[in-house]
Design an enzyme around this catalytic site. Structure first.
Site, PDB file in Angstrom:
ATOM      1  N   HIS A 142     -37.479  34.292 -12.468  1.00 25.65           N
ATOM      2  CA  HIS A 142     -38.374  35.414 -12.166  1.00 25.65           C
ATOM      3  C   HIS A 142     -39.207  35.194 -10.898  1.00 25.65           C
ATOM      4  CE1 HIS A 142     -41.451  33.089 -14.271  1.00 25.65           C
ATOM      5  NE2 HIS A 142     -42.363  33.926 -13.823  1.00 25.65           N
ATOM      6  N   GLU A 170     -51.303  25.826 -12.986  1.00 27.51           N
ATOM      7  CA  GLU A 170     -51.812  26.733 -14.016  1.00 27.51           C
ATOM      8  C   GLU A 170     -53.074  26.124 -14.592  1.00 27.51           C
ATOM      9  OE1 GLU A 170     -48.044  29.256 -15.807  1.00 27.51           O
ATOM     10  OE2 GLU A 170     -48.497  27.351 -16.722  1.00 27.51           O
ATOM     11  N   HIS A 184     -37.979  27.375 -10.224  1.00 29.11           N
ATOM     12  CA  HIS A 184     -38.863  28.201  -9.403  1.00 29.11           C
ATOM     13  C   HIS A 184     -39.140  27.591  -8.019  1.00 29.11           C
ATOM     14  CE1 HIS A 184     -39.154  30.312 -13.064  1.00 29.11           C
ATOM     15  NE2 HIS A 184     -40.231  29.750 -13.573  1.00 29.11           N
TER      16      HIS A 184
HETATM   17  C1  BG6 Z   1     -42.045  30.146 -16.724  1.00 31.50           C
HETATM   18  C2  BG6 Z   1     -42.390  28.830 -17.333  1.00 31.50           C
HETATM   19  O1  BG6 Z   1     -40.755  30.104 -16.199  1.00 31.50           O
HETATM   20  O2  BG6 Z   1     -42.962  30.457 -15.708  1.00 31.50           O
HETATM   21  C3  BG6 Z   1     -43.816  28.827 -17.842  1.00 31.50           C
HETATM   22  O3  BG6 Z   1     -41.493  28.540 -18.400  1.00 31.50           O
HETATM   23  C4  BG6 Z   1     -44.772  29.291 -16.778  1.00 31.50           C
HETATM   24  O4  BG6 Z   1     -44.178  27.549 -18.295  1.00 31.50           O
HETATM   25  C5  BG6 Z   1     -44.297  30.586 -16.135  1.00 31.50           C
HETATM   26  O5  BG6 Z   1     -46.039  29.480 -17.372  1.00 31.50           O
HETATM   27  C6  BG6 Z   1     -45.159  30.976 -14.946  1.00 31.50           C
HETATM   28  O6  BG6 Z   1     -44.824  32.250 -14.524  1.00 31.50           O
HETATM   29  P1  BG6 Z   1     -45.880  33.155 -13.766  1.00 31.50           P
HETATM   30  O7  BG6 Z   1     -45.094  34.335 -13.335  1.00 31.50           O
HETATM   31  O8  BG6 Z   1     -46.950  33.464 -14.759  1.00 31.50           O
HETATM   32  O9  BG6 Z   1     -46.391  32.325 -12.641  1.00 31.50           O
END
Ligand code: BG6
Length: 495
Positions: free
Chosen positions: A179, A217, A241
């Site tokens: 994503h 985070e 990512h």
């Molecule tokens: C996910 C992870 O792919 O991405 C999570 O499994 C993480 O651990 C998340 O919290 C973060 O996504 P975003 O879009 O909130 O930065």
């Protein structure tokens, strides 16, 4: 078009991802008139639920964009009327045959196109794919399957998963989601670089000292400890990512914007890299911390996590790309949970100005006086370039200022969620932002030996307090390559 219809089945409809991301994204697409005229959405899961119970569940998570509130509730009602529920086991062909019957009723005589979104744990991926492809795939249109990570946990298991999927699907039907590729500023990376003359010529070892990819985070694995402990931060964030961002950042100019051309270039970057070595990695795990009267739990305080777990919740790594463009340039990654801030950004630190006339005007900290381009993916999207500037006045003193593109100030539009873009792409058959299997293999090859070594030797992570800036080892790792993390202030370095 009028003769065709799209049926979207969200498998694992009562799960967190479906509720928080998939249904809201589908609604946003509907609201923006991006979904085809004829579409139906089915939630599929094991629990018993009626259509109206599903609608009720989904309705709680739908929102309208701040700038488009009119007609919101009417649109929600219309959307919910097109959502249905089918209860079934994940490994039951019979239950998928029942689903197929229901889908056919909705599709009528139109060409049927079917999209399955697997929002389920990886151990049942193959069961669902088998049942869906055998018993509920389209006979006269396309059938596509969106899969979410984890795509295995190392090279072998990932290859086995791919082999399994390919028993029932061809590569073109598989949409592997990362994503982060759907995030606005990640998509903009190529625009920034390839459509601005001021950037592309500088995009190499000649002018760039190092590149930093940072994810943090400010909360722990709360509630997800069970899943997380089997994977750890390297698999959860870095291998996908951050590595995807790196590949997009570093790739050569693709022949065109076609999916295959872009993905070919990304694979080339990944294959030009050396697998990670233990000495180029630092791992950490958060521990309990009390601040302002509140105690924040440590990672192993979670009941679903073994007390002696050595799973990293933080990692920093130095990677190198062995090609003509990037030879010797450190690409530093850092990812962590339960840190002091929530942020994802790319930092590009440029070289020193040779023979700088203004050397004396910076004090001793010449390092800090180089240009830095920051692409803040989230929150509060921005692109800014740190430049040196004369402080207005009679003397000759310089400071660092930002040329700043702050999205909220420049664009009044709310930025769509990553899942909206990716779902729309999957419906339209646009594969550019999805991970091809050779790309996935190349990504795993870089991390698998390291992950094995960490696990076989049970290497202990450096503990860091919940809410802190992470283990100090990350600074030593960066220092080894003459790098300072750009996201930490000068004060922090002195401390
Ligand atoms: C996910 C992870 O792919 O991405 C999570 O499994 C993480 O651990 C998340 O919290 C973060 O996504 P975003 O879009 O909130 O930065």
């Amino acid at each position: 078009n009028d003769d065709s219809t799209v049926s979207i089945t969200v498998v694992g409809a009562s799960g967190d991802l479906a509720k928080k991301k998939i249904f809201p994204a589908l609604f946003a697409l509907y609201y923006e008139d991006c979904l085809p005229k004829h579409f139906t959405i089915f939630g599929y899961a094991r629990s018993k639920m009626t259509d109206s119970e599903l609608r009720n569940m989904v309705s709680k998570t739908l929102t309208c964009r701040i700038d488009k509130r009119e007609n919101c509730s009417k649109k929600m009602e219309e959307f919910l009327k097109r959502c249905f529920y089918h209860s079934g086991q994940y490994d039951s062909e019979e239950h998928f045959i029942d689903l197929d019957k229901k889908l056919k009723q909705h599709e009528g005589s139109r060409v049927s196109n079917r999209l399955f979104y697997l929002s389920i744990p990886p151990n049942i991926f193959l069961d669902v794919v088998k049942c869906a492809s055998k018993s509920a795939s389209s006979l006269n249109g396309w059938t596509r399957v969106i899969v979410e990570k984890p795509f295995g946990r190392d090279s072998e298991s990932s290859a086995a998963l791919t082999r399994g999927l390919k028993q029932y699907l061809v590569e073109d039907q598989i949409f592997r989601i990362d994503h982060y590729l759907g995030k606005e500023l990640v998509e903009n990376l190529s625009v920034l670089r390839f459509s601005n003359l001021v950037f592309e010529p500088l995009w190499s070892r000649q002018y760039i000292r190092n590149v930093q990819l940072i994810f943090s985070e400010d909360f722990g694995t709360e509630g997800r400890g069970g899943y997380f402990d089997g994977y750890g931060i390297i698999r959860d964030i870095m291998q996908n990512h951050l590595l995807q961002i790196l590949a997009l950042f570093a790739m050569e100019t693709p022949i065109s914007l076609e999916a295959e051309d872009i993905r070919n270039e990304k694979v080339k970057v990944l294959r030009s890299m050396k697998p990670l070595q233990l000495e180029d990695v630092v791992i950490g795990q958060y521990k309990s911390h009390t601040k302002g009267g509140t105690t924040y739990p440590g990672y192993t305080d979670d009941n679903t996590v073994p007390k002696d777990s050595v799973t990293p919740t933080f990692a920093a790594a130095a990677l190198f790309i062995n090609n003509a463009r990037w030879d010797g340039v450190p690409f530093l990654m850092k990812a962590g949970k339960a840190l002091h801030t929530k942020r994802a950004e790319i930092r590009v630190q440029f070289r020193h100005v040779p023979g700088n006339l203004y050397k004396g005007s910076f004090g001793t900290d010449l390092d800090r006086a180089t240009n830095e381009l920051v692409i803040r993916v989230q929150p509060d999207e921005a692109i800014y370039l740190k430049i040196n500037n004369k402080i207005p006045g009679l003397g000759m003193r310089l400071d660092r200022s930002n040329l700043n593109l702050h999205y909220a100030a420049r664009y009044s539009k709310e930025i769509p969620d990553a899942y909206e873009r990716l779902l729309l792409d999957a419906i339209e058959g646009e594969r550019r932002l999805f991970i091809r299997s050779d790309e996935l293999d190349a990504a795993w090859s870089l991390f698998t030996p390291l992950l094995k070594e960490l696990e076989e030797k049970r290497i202990a992570p450096e503990l860091y307090p919940y809410g802190s800036r992470g283990p100090v080892g990350a600074h030593y790792l960066a220092a080894k390559y003459n790098v300072r993390w750009g996201d930490l202030s000068a004060e922090h370095y002195k401390a």
